[in-house]
Design a protein around this motif. Structure first.
Motif, PDB file in Angstrom:
ATOM      1  N   LEU A  76     -57.520  34.767  16.139  1.00 21.84           N
ATOM      2  CA  LEU A  76     -56.626  34.928  17.292  1.00 21.84           C
ATOM      3  C   LEU A  76     -56.706  36.346  17.846  1.00 21.84           C
ATOM      4  O   LEU A  76     -56.758  36.536  19.070  1.00 21.84           O
ATOM      5  N   GLU A  77     -56.700  37.358  16.957  1.00 23.08           N
ATOM      6  CA  GLU A  77     -56.695  38.752  17.418  1.00 23.08           C
ATOM      7  C   GLU A  77     -57.959  39.079  18.211  1.00 23.08           C
ATOM      8  O   GLU A  77     -57.891  39.641  19.315  1.00 23.08           O
ATOM      9  N   SER A  78     -59.130  38.750  17.636  1.00 24.20           N
ATOM     10  CA  SER A  78     -60.384  39.056  18.337  1.00 24.20           C
ATOM     11  C   SER A  78     -60.518  38.227  19.602  1.00 24.20           C
ATOM     12  O   SER A  78     -61.023  38.707  20.630  1.00 24.20           O
ATOM     13  N   PHE A 122     -69.332  42.194  19.000  1.00 22.24           N
ATOM     14  CA  PHE A 122     -69.269  43.364  19.868  1.00 22.24           C
ATOM     15  C   PHE A 122     -70.487  43.424  20.784  1.00 22.24           C
ATOM     16  O   PHE A 122     -70.371  43.563  22.006  1.00 22.24           O
ATOM     17  N   THR A 123     -71.686  43.281  20.215  1.00 22.16           N
ATOM     18  CA  THR A 123     -72.918  43.325  21.005  1.00 22.16           C
ATOM     19  C   THR A 123     -72.967  42.165  21.989  1.00 22.16           C
ATOM     20  O   THR A 123     -73.329  42.329  23.162  1.00 22.16           O
ATOM     21  N   PHE A 124     -72.601  40.975  21.521  1.00 23.89           N
ATOM     22  CA  PHE A 124     -72.635  39.782  22.369  1.00 23.89           C
ATOM     23  C   PHE A 124     -71.655  39.911  23.528  1.00 23.89           C
ATOM     24  O   PHE A 124     -71.969  39.549  24.677  1.00 23.89           O
ATOM     25  N   ALA A 125     -70.463  40.445  23.264  1.00 27.54           N
ATOM     26  CA  ALA A 125     -69.451  40.605  24.318  1.00 27.54           C
ATOM     27  C   ALA A 125     -69.903  41.595  25.385  1.00 27.54           C
ATOM     28  O   ALA A 125     -69.677  41.375  26.587  1.00 27.54           O
ATOM     29  N   LEU A 126     -70.556  42.685  24.956  1.00 23.38           N
ATOM     30  CA  LEU A 126     -71.057  43.663  25.929  1.00 23.38           C
ATOM     31  C   LEU A 126     -72.110  43.038  26.830  1.00 23.38           C
ATOM     32  O   LEU A 126     -72.157  43.317  28.036  1.00 23.38           O
ATOM     33  N   LEU A 172     -61.727  45.015  14.643  1.00 17.42           N
ATOM     34  CA  LEU A 172     -61.262  43.754  15.223  1.00 17.42           C
ATOM     35  C   LEU A 172     -62.436  42.889  15.679  1.00 17.42           C
ATOM     36  O   LEU A 172     -62.274  41.680  15.886  1.00 17.42           O
ATOM     37  N   LEU A 173     -63.586  43.486  15.894  1.00 19.06           N
ATOM     38  CA  LEU A 173     -64.781  42.763  16.315  1.00 19.06           C
ATOM     39  C   LEU A 173     -65.915  43.045  15.348  1.00 19.06           C
ATOM     40  O   LEU A 173     -66.095  44.185  14.902  1.00 19.06           O
ATOM     41  N   SER A 174     -66.672  41.999  15.022  1.00 17.78           N
ATOM     42  CA  SER A 174     -67.846  42.170  14.170  1.00 17.78           C
ATOM     43  C   SER A 174     -68.986  42.786  14.973  1.00 17.78           C
ATOM     44  O   SER A 174     -68.907  42.884  16.207  1.00 17.78           O
ATOM     45  N   ASP A 175     -70.052  43.190  14.288  1.00 14.90           N
ATOM     46  CA  ASP A 175     -71.193  43.780  14.980  1.00 14.90           C
ATOM     47  C   ASP A 175     -71.765  42.811  16.021  1.00 14.90           C
ATOM     48  O   ASP A 175     -72.048  43.190  17.159  1.00 14.90           O
ATOM     49  N   ARG A 176     -71.950  41.547  15.609  1.00 14.46           N
ATOM     50  CA  ARG A 176     -72.535  40.565  16.524  1.00 14.46           C
ATOM     51  C   ARG A 176     -71.606  40.282  17.701  1.00 14.46           C
ATOM     52  O   ARG A 176     -72.039  40.224  18.855  1.00 14.46           O
TER      53      ARG A 176
END
Length: 584
Positions: A115-117, A360-364, A354-358
């Motif tokens: 939910l948080e992420s 974070f990269t995917f969201a950018l 709050l975000l994993s490495d994947r």
């Protein structure tokens, strides 16, 4: 990095930019997408020449371009204008953000995100790109249209929402033992103190500094004070967790009614253009084509969902809040992308785990690709809107910054002042640009359309919309202003240029060089005085007026003949004494 490497990188960057910009303009995709394409080409993820590996650091520097851009946007929106849009800000803006963030959060939770992420990603995606949207509106001359104002209201709301979002990140993140969180009361007091400090800078400190620099006619100091005030406001608000952009916007809004407005815009514009272009290039650098190819199905699925969900929500809410169908469609397509604030929000969330490495990269990548689609989305929206209703809504003619078919008066001496009085009598829209600060200060409060600035600067010409003027009148008859009149005519051949001269010979010179009309002010005033004198001596007006009219006829032909006789006589008299002295 050595000097030759820096020079090589600069040359390559300028070559690629010089090729992409005209190409994308021909394709009508806009400059934003061109800069993003440049970033992809020279970025660290391509096999071509890599400009730099330090994309994140470069992006932080280039973000100053957005700060300066928001400062200039603030100068176009006085406080009274923002208050007039309050219903759109509190209604359309807040509702759009809440619904969009909620829908995208639920969508992400379906794929197993916490939910948080999911909330952080949804909130970031709900924010649109102020930089891209406002640039496109300016390029299309739509800032002051109905959909331009509605879009700005939504963007301004999102900037305000950014404050509590950033403060929520530490609360949502995992508890860290050595991290002390501040009470909400303390945070509130810090925000209030920062707001008061920014208000004082924009309301009193900056105007006083600019007044002092203008009186000294020190434009370098003038520019330093402007950049100092913007940087100080951005820094103060960032210290308390508020976006730098909002601080710059507030400073701009406080200076919107300043007498220095045009000169301020002219001073800031060049730096803004360079840094803003660099920011979009760094957005392109963050796009990794290999990662897109590796998971392109899921990536474009998420991009499509972000674009479509925001589009549908914005259109429906626009109709609900009284916008026309065409306007609602334009707003929806314009604001459908995720914005640059997502980079900041996701970065903060990533630092708090709050975000994993994947993720974070995917969201950018989702944000960057959605931003890249904006010019195309705007074109599609415009085609649909034209079928739903009339063309673009007309600008508000009350706003002086959107003048059209107006008269630009250069100089506010006696001639310029009298000309303004006459134009006002006939309700002719006009704007005055005066280089002497003392003259501007003398009419402060009486003449709102008299502005301090140097019309020879391209940026000042742009902000007074000189290319849309019907006429330019150069009131001073100095040698420099003669050259200025010629230069303005060459730059804007479609605009009539009228100049004031000292002599009839200068009239011929200016007309020969393309000036539409040149008036010898002393000849004209002398004929007016002669007419008054003759009438005082008892001559009837019906006798005097035809004679004076004949002197004015054929470009003062009779006056020229009289001057020629006087010149010949003076020449003979000058030669005569010397001849007698030689004989003696």
């Amino acid at each position: 990095m050595e000097l030759h490497s820096i020079l090589l990188a600069t040359v390559i960057l300028l070559i690629v930019t010089g090729l992409c910009l005209p190409l994308f303009q021909v394709l009508r995709l806009g400059s934003v997408l061109a800069y993003i394409a440049v970033g992809i080409i020279v970025g660290p993820h391509t096999k071509a020449y890599v400009l730099t590996e330090h994309v994140e650091q470069l992006q932080q520097v280039a973000q100053l371009g957005i700060v300066l851009f928001l400062f200039l946007i603030g100068m176009e929106f006085e406080l009274r204008k923002v208050l007039r849009m309050w219903k759109l800000i509190t209604g359309l803006g807040l509702t759009q953000f809440a619904l969009t963030a909620g829908v995208i959060t639920l969508y992400l939770m379906q794929f197993g995100h916490a939910l948080e992420s999911s909330f952080i990603l949804g909130a970031g995606a709900a924010m649109s790109s102020t930089a891209i949207c406002m640039i496109l509106l300016q390029e299309r001359n739509e800032t002051d249209t109905e959909h331009g104002k509605a879009s700005f209201a939504v963007l301004l709301t999102q900037d305000l929402v950014a404050v509590p979002l950033l403060t929520m990140i530490p609360i949502l993140g995992p508890r860290v033992t050595n991290t002390a969180t501040q009470p909400m009361l303390t945070v509130g007091l810090q925000v209030a103190g920062a707001a008061i400090a920014v208000f004082m800078i924009g309301k009193w400190l900056t105007p006083l500094s600019l007044h002092w620099a203008a009186r000294r006619r020190d434009m370098q100091l003038f520019g330093i004070y402007i950049f100092l005030s913007v940087a100080a406001a951005a820094f103060i608000l960032q210290l308390v967790g508020i976006s730098m952009e909002l601080g710059a916007f507030v400073i701009g809004m406080l200076l919107a009614t300043s007498d220095f407005r045009y000169q301020i815009e002219a001073t800031v514009a060049p730096s803004k253009q360079i840094l803003l272009g660099m920011f979009f290039i760094t957005v392109g650098m963050s796009i990794n084509p290999q990662e897109i190819a590796a998971d392109w199905v899921n990536l474009f699925r998420d991009v499509a969902f972000v674009l479509s969900s925001k589009l549908v929500i914005l259109v429906l809410l626009g109709l609900l809040f009284g916008l026309t169908k065409a306007t609602a469609v334009r707003v929806g397509f314009l604001l459908s992308q995720a914005g640059e604030f997502a980079f900041v929000l996701f970065g903060a969330a990533y630092s708090y785990q709050l975000l994993s490495d994947r993720d974070f990269t995917f969201a950018l990548l989702v944000v960057a690709i959605s931003m890249s689609f904006t010019p195309l989305m705007v074109q599609i929206g415009e085609m649909i809107a034209r079928r739903l209703g009339p063309g673009r809504s007309k600008p508000d003619i009350e706003d002086s910054d959107k003048l059209k078919q107006h008269v630009v008066i250069v100089g506010y001496d006696r001639v310029g002042q009298l000309l303004c009085v006459v134009l006002e009598k006939f309700n002719v829209p006009h704007v005055v640009v005066e280089r002497d600060w003392n003259r501007v200060q003398a009419v402060k409060g009486e003449k709102s359309n008299v502005h301090f600035g140097n019309i020879s600067l391209a940026e000042v010409q742009e902000v007074v919309r000189i290319e849309h003027a019907s006429m330019i009148v150069v009131c001073s008859g100095s040698e420099d202003d003669k050259d200025l009149a010629i230069s303005l005519k060459r730059l804007f051949p479609e605009v009539m240029v009228v100049a004031r001269t000292q002599t009839l010979r200068e009239v011929d010179e200016l007309v020969e060089k393309g000036i539409d009309a040149a008036h010898p002010i002393y000849v004209a005033s002398t004929l007016a005085v002669a007419q008054a004198i003759l009438q005082m001596l008892g001559f009837e007006e019906r006798e005097v007026r035809p004679t004076i009219k004949r002197f004015r006829a054929d470009n003062f032909a009779a006056v020229r003949q009289a001057f020629d006789r006087v010149d010949r006589q003076e020449t003979q008299e000058m030669k005569s004494p010397s001849s007698e002295n030689d004989e003696g």
